[in-house]
Design a protein around this motif. Structure first.
Motif, PDB file in Angstrom:
ATOM      1  N   SER A  35       0.833  -1.202   0.000  1.00  0.00           N
ATOM      2  CA  SER A  35       0.000   0.000   0.000  1.00  0.00           C
ATOM      3  C   SER A  35       0.869   1.255   0.000  1.00  0.00           C
ATOM      4  N   ARG A  36       1.913   1.253   0.812  1.00  0.00           N
ATOM      5  CA  ARG A  36       2.830   2.405   0.848  1.00  0.00           C
ATOM      6  C   ARG A  36       3.538   2.585  -0.495  1.00  0.00           C
ATOM      7  N   GLU A  37       3.928   1.467  -1.095  1.00  0.00           N
ATOM      8  CA  GLU A  37       4.590   1.517  -2.405  1.00  0.00           C
ATOM      9  C   GLU A  37       3.651   2.092  -3.466  1.00  0.00           C
ATOM     10  N   ALA A  40       3.050   6.022  -3.205  1.00  0.00           N
ATOM     11  CA  ALA A  40       4.207   6.918  -3.243  1.00  0.00           C
ATOM     12  C   ALA A  40       3.914   8.056  -4.224  1.00  0.00           C
ATOM     13  N   PRO A  41       4.577   9.191  -4.047  1.00  0.00           N
ATOM     14  CA  PRO A  41       4.369  10.311  -4.976  1.00  0.00           C
ATOM     15  C   PRO A  41       4.586   9.895  -6.427  1.00  0.00           C
ATOM     16  N   GLY A  42       3.692  10.346  -7.276  1.00  0.00           N
ATOM     17  CA  GLY A  42       3.801  10.073  -8.701  1.00  0.00           C
ATOM     18  C   GLY A  42       3.115   8.809  -9.165  1.00  0.00           C
ATOM     19  N   THR A  43       2.541   8.031  -8.249  1.00  0.00           N
ATOM     20  CA  THR A  43       1.887   6.784  -8.652  1.00  0.00           C
ATOM     21  C   THR A  43       0.432   7.037  -9.060  1.00  0.00           C
ATOM     22  N   PRO A  44      -0.096   6.209  -9.953  1.00  0.00           N
ATOM     23  CA  PRO A  44      -1.497   6.361 -10.361  1.00  0.00           C
ATOM     24  C   PRO A  44      -2.471   6.209  -9.178  1.00  0.00           C
ATOM     25  N   THR A  45      -2.136   5.318  -8.243  1.00  0.00           N
ATOM     26  CA  THR A  45      -3.026   5.112  -7.094  1.00  0.00           C
ATOM     27  C   THR A  45      -3.089   6.368  -6.233  1.00  0.00           C
ATOM     28  N   LEU A  82     -12.089   4.789  -0.300  1.00  0.00           N
ATOM     29  CA  LEU A  82     -10.649   4.561  -0.267  1.00  0.00           C
ATOM     30  C   LEU A  82     -10.335   3.097  -0.570  1.00  0.00           C
ATOM     31  N   GLU A  83     -11.071   2.186   0.051  1.00  0.00           N
ATOM     32  CA  GLU A  83     -10.835   0.759  -0.169  1.00  0.00           C
ATOM     33  C   GLU A  83     -11.065   0.373  -1.627  1.00  0.00           C
ATOM     34  N   SER A  84     -12.054   0.994  -2.283  1.00  0.00           N
ATOM     35  CA  SER A  84     -12.318   0.677  -3.693  1.00  0.00           C
ATOM     36  C   SER A  84     -11.166   1.135  -4.591  1.00  0.00           C
ATOM     37  N   ILE A  85     -10.441   2.166  -4.152  1.00  0.00           N
ATOM     38  CA  ILE A  85      -9.269   2.637  -4.898  1.00  0.00           C
ATOM     39  C   ILE A  85      -8.054   1.762  -4.610  1.00  0.00           C
ATOM     40  N   LEU A  86      -7.828   1.459  -3.336  1.00  0.00           N
ATOM     41  CA  LEU A  86      -6.593   0.783  -2.910  1.00  0.00           C
ATOM     42  C   LEU A  86      -6.586  -0.728  -3.092  1.00  0.00           C
ATOM     43  N   HIS A  87      -7.672  -1.389  -2.744  1.00  0.00           N
ATOM     44  CA  HIS A  87      -7.630  -2.843  -2.661  1.00  0.00           C
ATOM     45  C   HIS A  87      -7.354  -3.567  -3.976  1.00  0.00           C
ATOM     46  N   PRO A  88      -7.951  -3.157  -5.100  1.00  0.00           N
ATOM     47  CA  PRO A  88      -7.639  -3.897  -6.344  1.00  0.00           C
ATOM     48  C   PRO A  88      -6.161  -3.870  -6.730  1.00  0.00           C
ATOM     49  N   PRO A  89      -5.474  -2.712  -6.741  1.00  0.00           N
ATOM     50  CA  PRO A  89      -4.051  -2.769  -7.111  1.00  0.00           C
ATOM     51  C   PRO A  89      -3.187  -3.483  -6.067  1.00  0.00           C
ATOM     52  N   ILE A  90      -3.562  -3.404  -4.790  1.00  0.00           N
ATOM     53  CA  ILE A  90      -2.802  -4.135  -3.764  1.00  0.00           C
ATOM     54  C   ILE A  90      -2.911  -5.636  -4.026  1.00  0.00           C
ATOM     55  N   ARG A  91      -4.111  -6.094  -4.287  1.00  0.00           N
ATOM     56  CA  ARG A  91      -4.313  -7.536  -4.537  1.00  0.00           C
ATOM     57  C   ARG A  91      -3.526  -7.986  -5.770  1.00  0.00           C
ATOM     58  N   THR A  92      -3.575  -7.217  -6.837  1.00  0.00           N
ATOM     59  CA  THR A  92      -2.851  -7.563  -8.065  1.00  0.00           C
ATOM     60  C   THR A  92      -1.354  -7.652  -7.809  1.00  0.00           C
ATOM     61  N   LEU A  93      -0.803  -6.642  -7.133  1.00  0.00           N
ATOM     62  CA  LEU A  93       0.632  -6.629  -6.859  1.00  0.00           C
ATOM     63  C   LEU A  93       1.021  -7.770  -5.915  1.00  0.00           C
TER      64      LEU A  93
END
Length: 194
Positions: A35-37, A40-45, A82-93
């Motif tokens: 999530s922190r990764e 980070a500044p400049g990320t799409p998330t 917030l969870e709808s934004i964060l959770h999908p890319p976290i799961r993929t990564l």
């Protein structure tokens, strides 16, 4: 690869258990670090979070985690957004990183494992547990949050009894550090044999 979903309430000791399992040879992927990764500044998330929560960014564009935490734990709709934004890319990564591991088994540290329905992805669910009073004390000392703030975070998580009911394995982290190591070693041996 054999996957262990490691979860527990805030302040239960998930990171400590994960670190000990890593020291024994497990491959550990911590979704809090992902999530922190991803924020980070400049990320799409982070750009998406900034669009939804512009008041939770510092002037330099970094995420104001304290402001965001205060907002989402006092507003269920904001937390869901917030969870709808964060959770999908976290799961993929998380799944990408797990697929690249060459360790005997993977430990996926997911604080909201049950809340996000990811238990179906795991071969075993390991819950790190301790009494709520211990959680509150640990988090207050670690993060400087008030008892009320920690209680709001705990209330937003799945109830302790429900978490324990969903566990395949439980580590009791309500005592001192000397009680933790033998439990972790026992789980490690079990997962090596799986």
């Amino acid at each position: 690869m054999f996957k262990v979903g490691l979860t527990g309430g805030i302040g239960s000791g998930k990171s400590t258990v994960a670190d000990q399992l890593a020291a024994l040879g497990a491959g550990v992927i911590d979704t809090d670090l992902l999530s922190r990764e991803l924020t980070a500044p400049g990320t799409p998330t982070l750009a998406q979070i900034g669009s939804a929560f512009s008041d939770c960014l510092f002037p330099d564009g970094q995420l104001d985690r304290a402001a965001l935490r205060a907002r989402v734990f006092s507003d269920a709709a904001a937390r869901a957004r917030l969870e709808s934004i964060l959770h999908p890319p976290i799961r993929t990564l998380m799944l990408e990183r797990a697929a690249g591991l060459t360790t005997p088994y993977a430990v996926l540290v997911i604080p909201l494992l049950f809340e996000t329905g990811q238990q179906a992805l795991m071969d075993r669910i390991l819950v790190v547990d301790c009494p709520e009073s211990v959680q509150i004390d640990r988090v207050c000392r670690r993060s400087g949050l008030s008892d009320a703030e920690v209680a709001r975070i705990i209330a937003a998580q799945i109830p302790r009894a429900q978490r324990l009911a969903g566990a395949d394995d439980i580590i009791d982290n309500g005592g001192g550090p000397e009680a933790l190591g033998p439990q972790v070693e026992r789980m490690h041996r079990r997962y090596l044999a799986a």
